[in-house]
Write a protein that holds these residues in place. Structure first.
Motif, PDB file in Angstrom:
ATOM      1  N   UNK A  52       0.896  -0.661   0.133  1.00 27.87           N
ATOM      2  CA  UNK A  52       0.138  -0.010  -0.103  1.00 27.87           C
ATOM      3  C   UNK A  52       1.245   1.193   0.150  1.00 27.87           C
ATOM      4  N   UNK A  53       0.159   2.208   0.096  1.00 32.76           N
ATOM      5  CA  UNK A  53       0.975   3.442  -0.669  1.00 32.76           C
ATOM      6  C   UNK A  53       1.407   4.457   0.904  1.00 32.76           C
ATOM      7  N   UNK A  54       1.727   5.197   0.717  1.00 29.39           N
ATOM      8  CA  UNK A  54       1.982   5.832   2.467  1.00 29.39           C
ATOM      9  C   UNK A  54       2.137   6.973   2.697  1.00 29.39           C
ATOM     10  N   UNK A  55       1.461   7.874   1.445  1.00 23.86           N
ATOM     11  CA  UNK A  55       1.309   9.217   1.750  1.00 23.86           C
ATOM     12  C   UNK A  55       0.040   9.363   1.999  1.00 23.86           C
ATOM     13  N   UNK A  56      -0.317  10.308   3.677  1.00 23.84           N
ATOM     14  CA  UNK A  56      -1.405  11.157   4.104  1.00 23.84           C
ATOM     15  C   UNK A  56      -1.964  11.960   3.566  1.00 23.84           C
ATOM     16  N   UNK A  57      -3.357  12.935   3.664  1.00 27.42           N
ATOM     17  CA  UNK A  57      -3.783  13.385   3.666  1.00 27.42           C
ATOM     18  C   UNK A  57      -4.685  13.537   2.404  1.00 27.42           C
ATOM     19  N   UNK A  58      -5.401  14.572   1.198  1.00 29.52           N
ATOM     20  CA  UNK A  58      -5.815  14.966   0.796  1.00 29.52           C
ATOM     21  C   UNK A  58      -4.925  14.343  -0.645  1.00 29.52           C
ATOM     22  N   UNK A  59      -3.579  14.193  -0.982  1.00 32.11           N
ATOM     23  CA  UNK A  59      -2.552  14.044  -1.321  1.00 32.11           C
ATOM     24  C   UNK A  59      -2.217  12.713  -1.651  1.00 32.11           C
ATOM     25  N   UNK A  60      -2.759  11.841  -0.334  1.00 31.73           N
ATOM     26  CA  UNK A  60      -2.128  10.411  -1.310  1.00 31.73           C
ATOM     27  C   UNK A  60      -2.536   9.762  -1.263  1.00 31.73           C
ATOM     28  N   UNK A  61      -2.191   8.870  -1.775  1.00 30.29           N
ATOM     29  CA  UNK A  61      -3.194   7.949  -2.778  1.00 30.29           C
ATOM     30  C   UNK A  61      -3.402   7.286  -2.099  1.00 30.29           C
ATOM     31  N   UNK A  62      -5.245   6.359  -2.543  1.00 30.44           N
ATOM     32  CA  UNK A  62      -6.009   5.703  -1.479  1.00 30.44           C
ATOM     33  C   UNK A  62      -5.834   4.241  -2.574  1.00 30.44           C
ATOM     34  N   UNK A  63      -5.513   3.084  -1.816  1.00 31.02           N
ATOM     35  CA  UNK A  63      -5.929   1.907  -2.383  1.00 31.02           C
ATOM     36  C   UNK A  63      -7.429   1.881  -2.894  1.00 31.02           C
ATOM     37  N   UNK A  64      -7.833   1.823  -4.046  1.00 32.93           N
ATOM     38  CA  UNK A  64      -9.409   0.900  -4.069  1.00 32.93           C
ATOM     39  C   UNK A  64     -10.284  -0.282  -3.570  1.00 32.93           C
ATOM     40  N   UNK A 122       2.627  -2.308   9.719  1.00 32.48           N
ATOM     41  CA  UNK A 122       1.701  -1.668  10.203  1.00 32.48           C
ATOM     42  C   UNK A 122       1.606  -0.403   9.755  1.00 32.48           C
ATOM     43  N   UNK A 123       2.692   0.287   9.584  1.00 38.56           N
ATOM     44  CA  UNK A 123       2.656   1.412   8.805  1.00 38.56           C
ATOM     45  C   UNK A 123       1.897   1.777   7.204  1.00 38.56           C
ATOM     46  N   UNK A 124       2.394   0.981   6.704  1.00 31.84           N
ATOM     47  CA  UNK A 124       1.720   0.321   5.318  1.00 31.84           C
ATOM     48  C   UNK A 124      -0.436   0.318   5.920  1.00 31.84           C
ATOM     49  N   UNK A 125      -0.370  -0.404   6.671  1.00 32.87           N
ATOM     50  CA  UNK A 125      -1.828  -0.789   6.878  1.00 32.87           C
ATOM     51  C   UNK A 125      -2.273   0.830   7.527  1.00 32.87           C
TER      52      UNK A 125
END
Length: 636
Positions: free
Chosen positions: A23-35, A275-278
């Motif tokens: 999974x991605x590590x971005x935060x907030x609205x700029x981070x990608x979210x897994x579908x 853990x941080x990924x989840x």
């Protein structure tokens, strides 16, 4: 049954790929979210929930009626207060003109009526809260009980196949059910009271002044558009938030249970990274859902304030022309605030109701999961299975059995073996040869894909699982003990056993010596995971449990793998006594422990390559002899 012999066929083992998606590590609205999974039918979930609450409909109806009564009483209050204000102004005007005075008696009666109205509103609200709390707790109590029962009824493949992790099940039983409880207790009543207040206030405003009411009602379409847009966008993130919370719980549970191994291999940073990924995915879904829902209240306040300004302007003009009484203006201004407040609350409660729907969806999804199917034929006269084993003699027959965990990957290939009652059969071979899989088939954790498996001439598919499993006792390599006393853990093998029988079983399994060294002896409290005793002691306790169970068929899967050589010798003597007169299946890598087995099946690459006694197989000098000698060779 005719005399049983051991007939050679085969068994196999295939591995299954496992892994976790990155999974991605971005935060907030700029981070990608897994579908995430698309939201299911919200209306369907609500209907299921309403049907589930059917047994409590009387309490719910009474609570809703009391909530509505409380709101209606409070809605009448400003109108009554306005009449008191009007009476004061009229009296003051009459006194100034010299035509009368202020009627304090009438004003007092109005204020007493107002006090009674507000007391009645408070009493109805308190009664509603008491009833609703009781109803919601009964609902979630029942729901938790059904989840616990469901865990015992779903097939083992539901967890083995990766359909759902233990942490996700725990999340549904705790987080989802708790959120559902709070949502029902707060959100449902808030929804009813807000709607009642909007309707009640609207009626009162119309009765005071239709023009002013029209100005206020203009804000309704704007409010509806704002609410609809935000709810539609935030619903998917609420569901994804609950899903990801389950994934985080699963990761925490996994890392906690494996902390010794993680530290021993210096993999702490890797565990934190996973853990941080989840956690990042949970952060993103929670951030977006809370941000969108948080926009509701300020936007609704903005719409309400715009309507309030319009009412003040139009109301001032009407007051100048004398089209409205001063007290009515005061009441209407209060009603405007009371009108916009429940609309704002509706915006807030939509957040709660979305969480309720997401949680209910996940809970119902688990409750509706497929269960182990009973294939036993039912006698229509008695309503009970037509076949029953009762207490078995112990004869077991694998007749051309084939099995695979996946449809395209067969593990057991046409396996055939007849075992007479009271015989000891050892199953040996390299790791992954299918030894434990055979035992899972015998206990009907899985059903065979082809062929037949008999216990005492009964096809295991023609009897209930409970009837079948009451004839088996197991001692596994991974000793399982629960939080409780040593006495309670041993008694798990037979719940009606007396203390004397428990202690006798402990002595039989050579447990008594170390038990007496513990504080409290048999009443010593094991902690979660039984980490306050050694691994070997845990295994001894599970052997004592099997002794106490006194079942006709034993399955010993590496039962002495975690004890020292001297204890192994003691346990082997106890096992020899325990296996006397019982059918025993022994899975062992220490081949020295199965020298006296009546027959040994040697598995390799899913096939039986050799069979016979220990001496016969050594004399052949084949694969078994190689395995046996390799355990005594010195490593250069």
């Amino acid at each position: 049954m005719a005399e049983h012999t051991l007939r050679e066929q085969g068994a196999g083992q295939a591995g299954r790929p496992t892994g976790r998606p990155a999974g991605p590590h971005g935060h907030g609205p700029g981070g990608r979210m897994a579908p995430g999974e698309k939201p299911k039918d919200l209306g369907g979930t609500v209907r299921k929930l309403l049907h589930y609450m059917g047994p409590y409909r009387v309490g719910l109806i009474v609570a809703v009626a009391l909530a509505m009564a409380s709101v209606l009483f409070s809605v009448v209050g400003p109108k009554v207060l306005g009449s008191a204000t009007t009476e004061v102004i009229r009296g003051a005007q009459a006194a100034a003109a010299g035509t009368g005075s202020i009627d304090f008696g009438k004003i007092s009666r109005i204020l007493i009526d107002l006090l009674c109205i507000y007391l009645a509103s408070a009493a109805a609200s308190g009664a509603q809260s008491w009833i609703m709390t009781g109803v919601t707790q009964k609902i979630v109590y029942r729901m938790r009980g059904q989840i616990a029962q469901k865990i015992a009824r779903v097939p083992l493949s539901y967890f083995d196949g990766g359909t759902m992790s233990k942490g996700d099940v725990l999340s549904r039983m705790t987080n989802d059910v708790d959120t559902l409880s709070q949502s029902l207790n707060q959100g449902l009543i808030q929804l009813v009271t807000s709607i009642t207040q909007v309707v009640g206030v609207a009626v009162m405003m119309i009765s005071i002044s239709l023009p002013l009411a029209g100005v206020t009602f203009v804000t309704l379409p704007v409010s509806a558009l704002v609410l609809g847009a935000l709810i539609k966008r935030s619903q998917r993130y609420f569901r994804l938030q609950q899903q990801q919370l389950g994934a985080v719980n699963g990761r925490v549970e996994e890392d906690f249970s494996g902390q010794v191994v993680i530290q021993a291999f210096n993999r702490g940073e890797r565990a934190v990274e996973h853990f941080e990924r989840e956690n990042d995915l949970l952060y993103e879904s929670a951030w977006k859902s809370q941000f969108l829902s948080g926009l509701m209240q300020p936007l609704m306040n903005l719409v309400g304030n715009m309507g309030y300004v319009g009412v003040v302007v139009v109301g001032a003009g009407l007051a100048v022309t004398g089209a409205i009484q001063p007290g009515d203006i005061q009441s209407f201004i209060q009603y405007v605030k009371n009108f916009t407040q429940p609309i704002t609350q509706l915006a807030t409660v939509s957040n709660v109701l979305q969480q309720m729907a997401a949680c209910a969806e996940r809970v119902f999804e688990f409750l509706e999961a497929p269960e182990e199917e009973e294939t036993a034929a039912i006698d229509p006269a008695t309503g009970k299975p037509a076949e029953a084993i009762g207490r078995a003699k112990g004869a077991v027959d694998f007749d051309h059995v084939s099995f695979g965990y996946l449809p395209d990957k067969t593990i057991i290939h046409d396996f055939t073996a007849d075992v007479r009652a009271g015989r000891t059969v050892a199953i040996v071979g390299p790791t992954g040869a299918g030894k434990t899989t055979l035992m899972k088939l015998l206990l009907r954790f899985y059903d065979v894909d082809a062929g037949t498996l008999f216990v005492d001439d009964h096809d295991v598919r023609d009897v209930e699982r409970e009837d079948l499993r009451q004839n088996f006792a197991m001692v596994l390599q991974d000793a399982w003990l629960f939080k409780g006393t040593i006495r309670e853990n041993i008694r798990f093998g037979r719940l009606d056993a007396t203390d004397e029988e428990v202690e006798a079983a402990a002595r039989y399994a050579h447990c008594e010596h170390f038990i007496k060294t513990l504080p409290g002896g048999y009443d010593f409290q094991l902690d979660e995971g039984a980490t306050n005793v050694s691994q070997g002691q845990r295994q001894l306790l599970t052997i004592a449990r099997a002794v106490l169970a006194n079942r006709p068929i034993l399955i010993l899967d590496e039962a002495t793998s975690n004890v020292d050589t001297r204890t192994e010798w003691r346990i082997q003597r106890a096992m020899d006594k325990l296996m006397a007169g019982r059918t025993s299946f022994v899975i062992a890598h220490r081949l020295s422990t199965i020298k006296h087995a009546d027959a040994i099946l040697v598995l390799r690459d899913g096939d039986i390559v050799e069979k016979g006694t220990h001496d016969e197989l050594l004399a052949k000098g084949g694969f078994y002899a190689q395995l046996y000698q390799s355990q005594f060779e010195e490593v250069a």
